[in-house]
Each structure stands twice: as structure tokens, then as C-alpha cells.
Design a protein around this motif. Structure first.
Motif, PDB file in Angstrom:
ATOM      1  N   ARG A 140       0.819  -1.219   0.000  1.00 22.82           N
ATOM      2  CA  ARG A 140       0.000   0.000   0.000  1.00 22.82           C
ATOM      3  C   ARG A 140       0.849   1.264   0.000  1.00 22.82           C
ATOM      4  O   ARG A 140       0.450   2.277  -0.592  1.00 22.82           O
ATOM      5  CB  ARG A 140      -0.948   0.002   1.189  1.00 22.82           C
ATOM      6  CG  ARG A 140      -0.277  -0.126   2.539  1.00 22.82           C
ATOM      7  CD  ARG A 140      -1.324  -0.268   3.639  1.00 22.82           C
ATOM      8  NE  ARG A 140      -0.730  -0.404   4.962  1.00 22.82           N
ATOM      9  CZ  ARG A 140      -0.331  -1.556   5.486  1.00 22.82           C
ATOM     10  NH1 ARG A 140      -0.454  -2.674   4.763  1.00 22.82           N
ATOM     11  NH2 ARG A 140       0.190  -1.613   6.687  1.00 22.82           N
ATOM     12  N   TYR A 152       1.993   1.991  -3.547  1.00 23.87           N
ATOM     13  CA  TYR A 152       0.897   2.570  -4.323  1.00 23.87           C
ATOM     14  C   TYR A 152       0.645   4.023  -3.923  1.00 23.87           C
ATOM     15  O   TYR A 152       0.245   4.847  -4.762  1.00 23.87           O
ATOM     16  CB  TYR A 152      -0.379   1.753  -4.137  1.00 23.87           C
ATOM     17  CG  TYR A 152      -0.358   0.420  -4.856  1.00 23.87           C
ATOM     18  CD1 TYR A 152      -0.381   0.364  -6.242  1.00 23.87           C
ATOM     19  CD2 TYR A 152      -0.299  -0.775  -4.151  1.00 23.87           C
ATOM     20  CE1 TYR A 152      -0.364  -0.839  -6.911  1.00 23.87           C
ATOM     21  CE2 TYR A 152      -0.277  -1.998  -4.808  1.00 23.87           C
ATOM     22  CZ  TYR A 152      -0.308  -2.024  -6.191  1.00 23.87           C
ATOM     23  OH  TYR A 152      -0.276  -3.218  -6.853  1.00 23.87           O
ATOM     24  N   LEU A 153       0.864   4.331  -2.653  1.00 22.24           N
ATOM     25  CA  LEU A 153       0.688   5.711  -2.201  1.00 22.24           C
ATOM     26  C   LEU A 153       1.730   6.625  -2.846  1.00 22.24           C
ATOM     27  O   LEU A 153       1.424   7.771  -3.211  1.00 22.24           O
ATOM     28  CB  LEU A 153       0.797   5.771  -0.681  1.00 22.24           C
ATOM     29  CG  LEU A 153       0.434   7.110  -0.020  1.00 22.24           C
ATOM     30  CD1 LEU A 153      -1.017   7.456  -0.303  1.00 22.24           C
ATOM     31  CD2 LEU A 153       0.678   7.041   1.479  1.00 22.24           C
ATOM     32  N   LEU A 172       0.665   7.340  -6.400  1.00 23.10           N
ATOM     33  CA  LEU A 172      -0.568   8.106  -6.586  1.00 23.10           C
ATOM     34  C   LEU A 172      -0.371   9.489  -7.208  1.00 23.10           C
ATOM     35  O   LEU A 172      -1.107   9.848  -8.134  1.00 23.10           O
ATOM     36  CB  LEU A 172      -1.298   8.223  -5.243  1.00 23.10           C
ATOM     37  CG  LEU A 172      -2.662   8.914  -5.275  1.00 23.10           C
ATOM     38  CD1 LEU A 172      -3.622   8.152  -6.169  1.00 23.10           C
ATOM     39  CD2 LEU A 172      -3.228   9.029  -3.856  1.00 23.10           C
ATOM     40  N   PHE A 202       0.282   9.128 -10.901  1.00 22.08           N
ATOM     41  CA  PHE A 202      -0.919   8.610 -11.566  1.00 22.08           C
ATOM     42  C   PHE A 202      -1.953   9.713 -11.752  1.00 22.08           C
ATOM     43  O   PHE A 202      -2.557   9.845 -12.823  1.00 22.08           O
ATOM     44  CB  PHE A 202      -1.495   7.458 -10.750  1.00 22.08           C
ATOM     45  CG  PHE A 202      -2.811   6.959 -11.253  1.00 22.08           C
ATOM     46  CD1 PHE A 202      -2.884   6.143 -12.371  1.00 22.08           C
ATOM     47  CD2 PHE A 202      -3.998   7.323 -10.612  1.00 22.08           C
ATOM     48  CE1 PHE A 202      -4.110   5.691 -12.848  1.00 22.08           C
ATOM     49  CE2 PHE A 202      -5.224   6.870 -11.074  1.00 22.08           C
ATOM     50  CZ  PHE A 202      -5.274   6.051 -12.200  1.00 22.08           C
ATOM     51  N   LEU A 203      -2.162  10.520 -10.717  1.00 23.26           N
ATOM     52  CA  LEU A 203      -3.125  11.617 -10.818  1.00 23.26           C
ATOM     53  C   LEU A 203      -2.688  12.654 -11.843  1.00 23.26           C
ATOM     54  O   LEU A 203      -3.529  13.226 -12.556  1.00 23.26           O
ATOM     55  CB  LEU A 203      -3.321  12.269  -9.444  1.00 23.26           C
ATOM     56  CG  LEU A 203      -4.021  11.425  -8.386  1.00 23.26           C
ATOM     57  CD1 LEU A 203      -4.077  12.172  -7.066  1.00 23.26           C
ATOM     58  CD2 LEU A 203      -5.425  11.046  -8.854  1.00 23.26           C
TER      59      LEU A 203
END
Length: 325
Positions: free
Chosen positions: A37, A40-41, A44, A47-48
């Protein structure tokens, strides 16, 4: 004490299958997500960025096929099909802009692209690590400057009352209109790109050179090879895959000359040779509010870049080289 019966372990038969606990795909994905996790943080924000600024705006490409009216909106604006694309190839101004873009990209590939390779090879031959680090820092620093600063430095040096012309006039020579003569526009653009971005490319090629086995050079020395032959038969072949990948990426941006740099260097005197697709889209789409036609030009530029990348990658693989993918 009473004797208790001894329980014998159950031994499965030879052909008997043991029960297997089935884990659903969703459970595996959830377990993997929870385990990673924090990674993935970290992913982020990037990705945004691509989602908001790269993928969501692609929905606006529908304007290339519509006669967009801000009062009617995107959905209610009438469809015009490929009328904007037909206008691209029938408008002499657009053809001139495409020629300006291609010629400028060709000059950058021929003159700016090889400079980092040459600098990396030269620095790789330097034995003094202190001198090598100093040179790397000096040539890499301009990469952090914005194009506003780079163009501002250019104007200060090359304007009619700038440093260069002041020296020429002090020597009894005539001043040279560097910024207003169309013949100087494209060479100045290429020189600015070399000065600003050569250091960044040099670091990439130096990283590739660090992976060369030193024993190859030792074997070449034992065979009597000089420095030039070592560079030709060892260094350059080691850089071949990196050069090819960067060249393929550069071909994908052949119609992308860089809006900010070109826009800041443009003036009424060099507009005929300096107006490229990026600035043309700005003038048509923002200043003249021709959103549909400007979107069609931008879509055309993207499709051409995609075709060039795919074609170059397939040619590279056909000739036995590692492509981009």
C-alpha cells in the motif's frame, strides 16, 4: 490409569487428492494491495498527474470533428466530420507551419542530438574524477533554467545594443540583427537547445558507459588498439541501444518543437520561418477562438508522432536491435 486408545494418523491414499484451500482472485489482489500500500501511495501523485493532465483532456479531441460553439457546448455543437483535417492540407499557412516544424526538428536531430554522445565519450576518457565532476556540473546546470531565463539571456547578448553588437561596433564593424533576421532564427533555437539540454543527455550516456566491462578495454590495449579504436569498437557499440531508444523517442516528438521556447523567440520579423505547429495551435485556438481547427492540428501532430515511433521501433527490431518496447 486406564489405557486410552491410540489414535493412528490418517494417511491419505495414493490416488486421493488433498483438499486445497481456494483463494479468489479478488482476495489475492486485496492482499497484494495491502502488502504494498505504501508503494501505491507513492505512485498516486504521478498517476493523478497523467490522469488529470494527459488522459482526461483527450475527451476534448471530439472538437476536431465538430464546429465548436462555446454557447452550444461540446455536445450540442454540430458535427463537421473531417472538414478540419481537409483544411490542414489545403491551407497554405498550415503547410508552411508544418515545413517550419519539420525543418527545425531535422536540424535538432542532426546537430543537437549527437552533442551529448560526444560529450559523454569525451568525459569518459577523462582520468581526473575531480575535473570530470566539475565539467558535468557546469554543463548540467542550464537544464534547471526555464526557457524564459534562457531566452532572456539570449536577448541580452544578441539585441541591437547587446553585448555582442557592442563589441562589434567597438571594433568598427556593423551590428548584426540576430533577433530580427529570419536567417538566424533556427540556428539560435538549435544552439539554445544544445546549451540547455546537452548536459542532461550526457548524464544518460555516461550511465550507459558505466556498464562497460573494463576488461574489454584491457584486452583491446593488449591487442595494440589505440584510444580511437577503443572508442569505435567498444564504446560506441555499447551506446548503440541507448542511442537507438532516445532516437526513437525523439522521432515521436518530431512535430513537437517546444511551445515556450519558440513563442518567446518569435517576433513579426521571423514569424514566417519561426511559426511552428505548437504556436500555430495557440494562435488559432486561443487568440482566434478556432477551437475545432486547432484541436484537429494537435490531433494530427499526435497521430504522426505515434506512427513514427511505431515504425522506427519495428525497423529497429527488424535489423536485430532492441527497440523501445
Amino acid at each position: 490409569m486406564e489405557n486410552q486408545p491410540v489414535q493412528t494418523p490418517v494417511v491419505p491414499k495414493l490416488n486421493e487428492k488433498l483438499p486445497v484451500q481456494k483463494i479468489s482472485l479478488a482476495a489475492k489482489a486485496k492482499r497484494s494491495f495491502l502488502r504494498q500500500r505504501y508503494l501505491y501511495l507513492l505512485l498516486l501523485p504521478g498517476f493523478l498527474y497523467f490522469l488529470i493532465y494527459k488522459y482526461i483532456p483527450m475527451l476534448g479531441l471530439v472538437l476536431a470533428f465538430k464546429d465548436y460553439n462555446p454557447f452550444q457546448g461540446i455536445i450540442e455543437s454540430p458535427w463537421v466530420g473531417f472538414a478540419h483535417f481537409e483544411k490542414i492540407f489545403s491551407n497554405s499557412d498550415v503547410l508552411q507551419v508544418i515545413w517550419n516544424t519539420l525543418s527545425l526538428s531535422f536540424l535538432q536531430i542532426v546537430f543537437a542530438f549527437p552533442v551529448p554522445i560526444i560529450l559523454a565519450i569525451m568525459l569518459n576518457e577523462v582520468r581526473s574524477q575531480t575535473f570530470k565532476r566539475i565539467v558535468q556540473s557546469v554543463i548540467y546546470l542550464p537544464h534547471f533554467l526555464s526557457w524564459v531565463v534562457v531566452v532572456g539571456i539570449t536577448v541580452i547578448f544578441l539585441r541591437s545594443e547587446g553585448l555582442i553588437n557592442s563589441i562589434l561596433m567597438a571594433a568598427g564593424l556593423d551590428s548584426i540583427p540576430f533577433l530580427t533576421n529570419p536567417a538566424f532564427f533556427q540556428p539560435l533555437i538549435v544552439l539554445q537547445v544544445i546549451w540547455k539540454e546537452a548536459g542532461w543527455g550526457t548524464i544518460i550516456f555516461l550511465a550507459a558507459l558505466s556498464g562497460i566491462n573494463p576488461q574489454l578495454y584491457e584486452a583491446a590495449i593488449m591487442d595494440g588498439a589505440g584510444r580511437l579504436k577503443q572508442i569505435w569498437y567498444i564504446t560506441l557499440p555499447a551506446l548503440k541501444s541507448t542511442i537507438l531508444i532516445l532516437l526513437i523517442l525523439r522521432l515521436g516528438n518530431v512535430l513537437d518543437s517546444g511551445f515556450e521556447q519558440i513563442f518567446l523567440m518569435l517576433n513579426p520579423f521571423n514569424m514566417d520561418v519561426g511559426n511552428v505547429l505548437d504556436t500555430f495551435v495557440y494562435f488559432k485556438g486561443i487568440q482566434q477562438a478556432d477551437y475545432g481547427f486547432a484541436t484537429a492540428v494537435g490531433l494530427f501532430k499526435g497521430v504522426v508522432g505515434l506512427i513514427l515511433v511505431v515504425t522506427a521501433n519495428r525497423l529497429a527490431k527488424r535489423f536485430g536491435q532492441e527497440g523501445l518496447y
